[in-house]
Design an enzyme around this catalytic site. Structure first.
Site, PDB file in Angstrom:
ATOM      1  N   ASP A 166     -15.070  -0.658  -2.969  1.00 43.58           N
ATOM      2  CA  ASP A 166     -14.304  -1.260  -1.872  1.00 43.58           C
ATOM      3  C   ASP A 166     -14.456  -0.362  -0.658  1.00 43.58           C
ATOM      4  O   ASP A 166     -14.870   0.795  -0.776  1.00 43.58           O
ATOM      5  CB  ASP A 166     -12.819  -1.401  -2.243  1.00 43.58           C
ATOM      6  CG  ASP A 166     -12.120  -2.516  -1.463  1.00 43.58           C
ATOM      7  OD1 ASP A 166     -11.905  -3.603  -2.027  1.00 43.58           O
ATOM      8  OD2 ASP A 166     -11.820  -2.295  -0.257  1.00 43.58           O
ATOM      9  N   ASP A 190     -19.418   0.360   1.588  1.00 49.54           N
ATOM     10  CA  ASP A 190     -19.568  -0.896   2.326  1.00 49.54           C
ATOM     11  C   ASP A 190     -20.806  -1.584   1.771  1.00 49.54           C
ATOM     12  O   ASP A 190     -21.931  -1.105   1.961  1.00 49.54           O
ATOM     13  CB  ASP A 190     -19.735  -0.582   3.821  1.00 49.54           C
ATOM     14  CG  ASP A 190     -19.913  -1.834   4.666  1.00 49.54           C
ATOM     15  OD1 ASP A 190     -20.130  -2.925   4.105  1.00 49.54           O
ATOM     16  OD2 ASP A 190     -19.845  -1.703   5.914  1.00 49.54           O
ATOM     17  N   VAL A 191     -20.620  -2.721   1.114  1.00 53.34           N
ATOM     18  CA  VAL A 191     -21.754  -3.371   0.451  1.00 53.34           C
ATOM     19  C   VAL A 191     -22.720  -4.026   1.442  1.00 53.34           C
ATOM     20  O   VAL A 191     -23.783  -4.493   1.033  1.00 53.34           O
ATOM     21  CB  VAL A 191     -21.290  -4.421  -0.584  1.00 53.34           C
ATOM     22  CG1 VAL A 191     -20.668  -3.758  -1.796  1.00 53.34           C
ATOM     23  CG2 VAL A 191     -20.363  -5.447   0.030  1.00 53.34           C
ATOM     24  N   ASN A 230     -18.547 -10.097  -5.412  1.00 57.36           N
ATOM     25  CA  ASN A 230     -17.308 -10.719  -4.912  1.00 57.36           C
ATOM     26  C   ASN A 230     -17.099 -10.539  -3.413  1.00 57.36           C
ATOM     27  O   ASN A 230     -16.425 -11.340  -2.773  1.00 57.36           O
ATOM     28  CB  ASN A 230     -16.120 -10.101  -5.684  1.00 57.36           C
ATOM     29  CG  ASN A 230     -14.793 -10.453  -5.065  1.00 57.36           C
ATOM     30  OD1 ASN A 230     -14.363 -11.611  -5.101  1.00 57.36           O
ATOM     31  ND2 ASN A 230     -14.138  -9.467  -4.453  1.00 57.36           N
ATOM     32  N   TYR A 268     -19.308 -18.507   8.272  1.00 53.73           N
ATOM     33  CA  TYR A 268     -18.802 -18.448   6.890  1.00 53.73           C
ATOM     34  C   TYR A 268     -19.491 -19.516   6.040  1.00 53.73           C
ATOM     35  O   TYR A 268     -20.002 -19.234   4.957  1.00 53.73           O
ATOM     36  CB  TYR A 268     -17.283 -18.639   6.888  1.00 53.73           C
ATOM     37  CG  TYR A 268     -16.643 -18.427   5.531  1.00 53.73           C
ATOM     38  CD1 TYR A 268     -16.537 -17.160   4.987  1.00 53.73           C
ATOM     39  CD2 TYR A 268     -16.142 -19.502   4.789  1.00 53.73           C
ATOM     40  CE1 TYR A 268     -15.950 -16.950   3.740  1.00 53.73           C
ATOM     41  CE2 TYR A 268     -15.556 -19.310   3.553  1.00 53.73           C
ATOM     42  CZ  TYR A 268     -15.454 -18.026   3.030  1.00 53.73           C
ATOM     43  OH  TYR A 268     -14.878 -17.830   1.798  1.00 53.73           O
ATOM     44  N   LYS A 289     -22.039 -18.963   2.867  1.00 54.23           N
ATOM     45  CA  LYS A 289     -21.654 -19.394   1.517  1.00 54.23           C
ATOM     46  C   LYS A 289     -22.626 -20.431   0.949  1.00 54.23           C
ATOM     47  O   LYS A 289     -22.792 -20.526  -0.267  1.00 54.23           O
ATOM     48  CB  LYS A 289     -20.208 -19.906   1.526  1.00 54.23           C
ATOM     49  CG  LYS A 289     -19.165 -18.809   1.800  1.00 54.23           C
ATOM     50  CD  LYS A 289     -19.230 -17.682   0.769  1.00 54.23           C
ATOM     51  CE  LYS A 289     -18.082 -16.697   0.882  1.00 54.23           C
ATOM     52  NZ  LYS A 289     -18.167 -15.598  -0.103  1.00 54.23           N
ATOM     53  N   VAL A 313      -7.340 -19.653  -1.582  1.00 52.94           N
ATOM     54  CA  VAL A 313      -6.648 -18.876  -2.606  1.00 52.94           C
ATOM     55  C   VAL A 313      -5.363 -18.317  -2.020  1.00 52.94           C
ATOM     56  O   VAL A 313      -5.379 -17.720  -0.927  1.00 52.94           O
ATOM     57  CB  VAL A 313      -7.560 -17.731  -3.105  1.00 52.94           C
ATOM     58  CG1 VAL A 313      -6.808 -16.831  -4.075  1.00 52.94           C
ATOM     59  CG2 VAL A 313      -8.817 -18.316  -3.767  1.00 52.94           C
TER      60      VAL A 313
HETATM   61  P1  NAD Z   1     -10.018 -10.154   0.770  1.00 58.73           P
HETATM   62  O1  NAD Z   1     -10.151 -10.439   2.229  1.00 58.73           O
HETATM   63  O2  NAD Z   1      -8.652 -10.188   0.158  1.00 58.73           O
HETATM   64  O3  NAD Z   1     -10.710  -8.723   0.521  1.00 58.73           O
HETATM   65  C1  NAD Z   1     -10.789  -8.166  -0.774  1.00 58.73           C
HETATM   66  C2  NAD Z   1     -11.335  -6.753  -0.659  1.00 58.73           C
HETATM   67  O4  NAD Z   1     -12.638  -6.732  -0.059  1.00 58.73           O
HETATM   68  C3  NAD Z   1     -10.477  -5.809   0.224  1.00 58.73           C
HETATM   69  O5  NAD Z   1      -9.947  -4.779  -0.598  1.00 58.73           O
HETATM   70  C4  NAD Z   1     -11.470  -5.289   1.262  1.00 58.73           C
HETATM   71  O6  NAD Z   1     -11.242  -3.918   1.586  1.00 58.73           O
HETATM   72  C5  NAD Z   1     -12.802  -5.473   0.555  1.00 58.73           C
HETATM   73  N1  NAD Z   1     -13.975  -5.528   1.440  1.00 58.73           N
HETATM   74  C6  NAD Z   1     -14.123  -6.280   2.567  1.00 58.73           C
HETATM   75  N2  NAD Z   1     -15.337  -6.059   3.107  1.00 58.73           N
HETATM   76  C7  NAD Z   1     -15.990  -5.180   2.286  1.00 58.73           C
HETATM   77  C8  NAD Z   1     -17.268  -4.573   2.335  1.00 58.73           C
HETATM   78  N3  NAD Z   1     -18.124  -4.819   3.320  1.00 58.73           N
HETATM   79  N4  NAD Z   1     -17.612  -3.710   1.341  1.00 58.73           N
HETATM   80  C9  NAD Z   1     -16.735  -3.424   0.347  1.00 58.73           C
HETATM   81  N5  NAD Z   1     -15.494  -3.978   0.258  1.00 58.73           N
HETATM   82  C10 NAD Z   1     -15.125  -4.832   1.221  1.00 58.73           C
HETATM   83  O7  NAD Z   1     -11.001 -11.147   0.001  1.00 58.73           O
HETATM   84  P2  NAD Z   1     -10.655 -12.244  -1.118  1.00 58.73           P
HETATM   85  O8  NAD Z   1      -9.812 -13.304  -0.518  1.00 58.73           O
HETATM   86  O9  NAD Z   1     -10.202 -11.567  -2.355  1.00 58.73           O
HETATM   87  O10 NAD Z   1     -12.128 -12.908  -1.318  1.00 58.73           O
HETATM   88  C11 NAD Z   1     -13.051 -12.467  -2.303  1.00 58.73           C
HETATM   89  C12 NAD Z   1     -14.251 -13.412  -2.296  1.00 58.73           C
HETATM   90  O11 NAD Z   1     -13.828 -14.745  -2.548  1.00 58.73           O
HETATM   91  C13 NAD Z   1     -14.993 -13.444  -0.948  1.00 58.73           C
HETATM   92  O12 NAD Z   1     -16.379 -13.575  -1.183  1.00 58.73           O
HETATM   93  C14 NAD Z   1     -14.434 -14.697  -0.289  1.00 58.73           C
HETATM   94  O13 NAD Z   1     -15.304 -15.241   0.683  1.00 58.73           O
HETATM   95  C15 NAD Z   1     -14.291 -15.599  -1.506  1.00 58.73           C
HETATM   96  N6  NAD Z   1     -13.337 -16.690  -1.281  1.00 58.73           N
HETATM   97  C16 NAD Z   1     -12.046 -16.419  -0.922  1.00 58.73           C
HETATM   98  C17 NAD Z   1     -11.172 -17.480  -0.697  1.00 58.73           C
HETATM   99  C18 NAD Z   1      -9.741 -17.233  -0.280  1.00 58.73           C
HETATM  100  O14 NAD Z   1      -9.058 -18.210   0.047  1.00 58.73           O
HETATM  101  N7  NAD Z   1      -9.250 -15.991  -0.292  1.00 58.73           N
HETATM  102  C19 NAD Z   1     -11.614 -18.801  -0.889  1.00 58.73           C
HETATM  103  C20 NAD Z   1     -12.933 -19.039  -1.264  1.00 58.73           C
HETATM  104  C21 NAD Z   1     -13.790 -17.974  -1.469  1.00 58.73           C
END
Ligand code: NAD
Length: 260
Positions: free
Chosen positions: A39, A61-62, A88, A154, A158, A187
């Site tokens: 993270d 940072d990925v 993720n 976005y 995706k 989510v």
């Molecule tokens: P989030 O915004 O809650 O972030 C989760 C974590 O990602 C955080 O701890 C942040 O520090 C870390 N992060 C952000 N950029 C990073 C980077 N460059 N390198 C390393 N860590 C990083 O995200 P989420 O809502 O848990 O989403 C997770 C995945 O699910 C994402 O790919 C998102 O696009 C997808 N998604 C989310 C939703 C939603 O409604 N939350 C819906 C569909 C898809």
């Protein structure tokens, strides 16, 4: 699934100190897998380490291939190999009409949401081949299945995840490596509240009206829980999921449109 059914599995989950990734890491850990996460956020990584005994963590940072290389070096030291990669990491990116979007924000969205999956896969595949097979799970979104007005970067990133997933599934099937994408609907949690707020501001409506509009867009009128996604990852990594590859699995209450 029994609590120990994934015992011995070695899993790497990106961006997993909070949100959906944290739920996935917790579920894999609870079912007996050895887990390494990364993270950006050092404090949240420390909290996850305290909560999940034996968890490996790397601050990285990925979107940066050099940091992904360091992540994989540390993950292999911790895990001793790899059976599961969960790509993720993903950010919401900017909200607005396409002509208003900043190229730097477009590039960052692509870098985190799709480039990172390539950087991780290119390091993971030799490890998965050496393990005799395994699973890659890539987080896409319902925005990878529909057009999504005001969120062009976005949606484009995706959709790219699904093209990447289907291609890797074909390249890697003969090695027993299964590659699937998960497409969640909105989510429940702080991130979607930010999305509702940004979109409400862009369209000049209240946040409550925006939330209600999102709920109307799927047949079950529901938000998704992070645990729902974690359960799907468990299934895909378990023997029950061993015939799934190349799929984009929506977990979304059946999205009918993303028009709002
Ligand atoms: P989030 O915004 O809650 O972030 C989760 C974590 O990602 C955080 O701890 C942040 O520090 C870390 N992060 C952000 N950029 C990073 C980077 N460059 N390198 C390393 N860590 C990083 O995200 P989420 O809502 O848990 O989403 C997770 C995945 O699910 C994402 O790919 C998102 O696009 C997808 N998604 C989310 C939703 C939603 O409604 N939350 C819906 C569909 C898809």
């Amino acid at each position: 699934m029994t609590e120990s059914s994934l015992a011995g599995l070695r899993a790497l989950v990106t961006a997993a100190a909070s949100g959906i990734g944290r739920a996935i890491a917790g579920a894999l850990h609870a079912h007996g897998a050895t887990v390494h996460i990364c993270d950006l956020d050092a404090e949240r990584l420390a909290a996850a380490r305290a909560e999940l005994p034996g968890l490996g963590t790397t601050q990285a940072d990925v979107a940066d291939p050099a940091q992904v290389d360091r992540l994989f070096d540390e993950a292999v030291t911790h895990l001793g190999g790899l059976d599961v990669l969960v790509n993720n990491a993903g950010i919401a990116g900017p909200t607005g009409p396409v002509e208003s979007l900043d190229p730097a924000a477009w590039d960052r969205t692509m870098a985190v949401n799709i480039n990172s999956q390539f950087y991780c896969a290119r390091r993971a595949v030799p490890l998965l081949k050496a393990a005799g097979g395994g699973a890659i799970v890539n987080l896409s979104s319902v925005a990878g299945l529909f057009g999504y007005p005001l969120r062009a970067p976005y949606a484009a990133s995706k959709w790219a995840v699904i093209g990447f997933t289907k291609t890797l599934a074909m390249e890697l099937g003969e090695y027993g490596i299964r590659v699937n994408a998960i497409c969640p609907g909105p989510v429940e949690g702080p991130r979607i509240e930010g999305v509702f707020a940004a979109r409400a501001a862009a369209q000049g409506v209240s946040v409550e009206a925006m939330r209600a509009g999102y709920l109307r867009q799927n047949s079950l009128h529901t938000l998704i829980q992070a645990q729902d996604i974690a359960d799907l990852v468990l299934f895909l990594c378990s023997p029950a999921g061993h015939k799934f590859s190349g799929q984009a699995l929506a977990i979304d209450g059946n999205t009918e449109t993303l028009r709002i």
